[in-house]
Design a protein around this motif. Structure first.
Motif, mmCIF file in Angstrom:
data_model
loop_
_atom_site.group_PDB
_atom_site.id
_atom_site.type_symbol
_atom_site.label_atom_id
_atom_site.label_comp_id
_atom_site.label_asym_id
_atom_site.label_seq_id
_atom_site.Cartn_x
_atom_site.Cartn_y
_atom_site.Cartn_z
ATOM 1 N N LEU A 45 36.759 37.840 50.764
ATOM 2 C CA LEU A 45 36.623 38.347 49.405
ATOM 3 C C LEU A 45 37.337 39.674 49.141
ATOM 4 C CD1 LEU A 45 32.863 37.524 48.852
ATOM 5 C CD2 LEU A 45 34.822 36.404 47.783
ATOM 6 N N HIS A 81 36.673 40.437 43.487
ATOM 7 C CA HIS A 81 35.239 40.409 43.761
ATOM 8 C C HIS A 81 34.697 41.766 44.187
ATOM 9 C CE1 HIS A 81 35.840 36.046 44.013
ATOM 10 N NE2 HIS A 81 34.555 35.972 43.756
ATOM 11 N N THR A 110 31.894 37.671 39.489
ATOM 12 C CA THR A 110 32.773 38.542 40.269
ATOM 13 C C THR A 110 32.054 39.273 41.387
ATOM 14 O OG1 THR A 110 32.429 40.323 38.677
ATOM 15 C CG2 THR A 110 34.369 38.908 38.338
#
Length: 130
Positions: A45, A81, A110
């Protein structure tokens, strides 16, 4: 009953398919497996350069009286994110658990919330909701 490591493999498979869930609960007394799954999530991420701005690590006993998830609804900065990591999730107070339960009703796309615990009481409302 699932074989040991089945959950960790499913997290790795999700990461491989880029199907990241909005919430993960990594629990068990095997610190190595828990930390390995966590590292895989964070690496998938967040780039190395985005971690300082988009990775928030919280310990329930150090959270004070404010919101434990204050940064969870903040948009990521220079990343797709944010990762909110609650270490020692078994120490969440009743009020903190209620805050997480409310968050689970509408998590932002997100943010990835990760709860990490060595031992988690699976009889709680929070565990059932996750």
């Amino acid at each position: 009953m699932e074989p040991r490591g089945e959950k960790a493999r499913s997290v790795a498979e999700q990461i491989g398919r880029r199907e990241i869930a909005p919430v993960y609960c990594l629990h068990g007394e095997d610190d190595y497996r828990r930390e390995d799954a966590l590292a895989q999530l964070i690496n998938a991420l967040l780039t190395e350069g985005a971690r300082d701005l988009n990775l928030e690590q919280i310990r329930p006993e150090e959270a004070g009286t404010g919101s434990i998830l204050g940064g969870a609804r903040t948009y990521p900065f220079l990343s797709t994110h944010r990762v909110i990591l609650i270490r020692g999730a078994e120490a969440l107070s009743r009020e903190q658990q209620e805050e997480v339960l409310a968050y689970l009703n509408d998590p932002p796309p997100t943010t990835c919330l990760v709860l990490s615990a060595a031992r988690l009481d699976l009889r709680t409302r929070l565990a059932a909701a996750i």
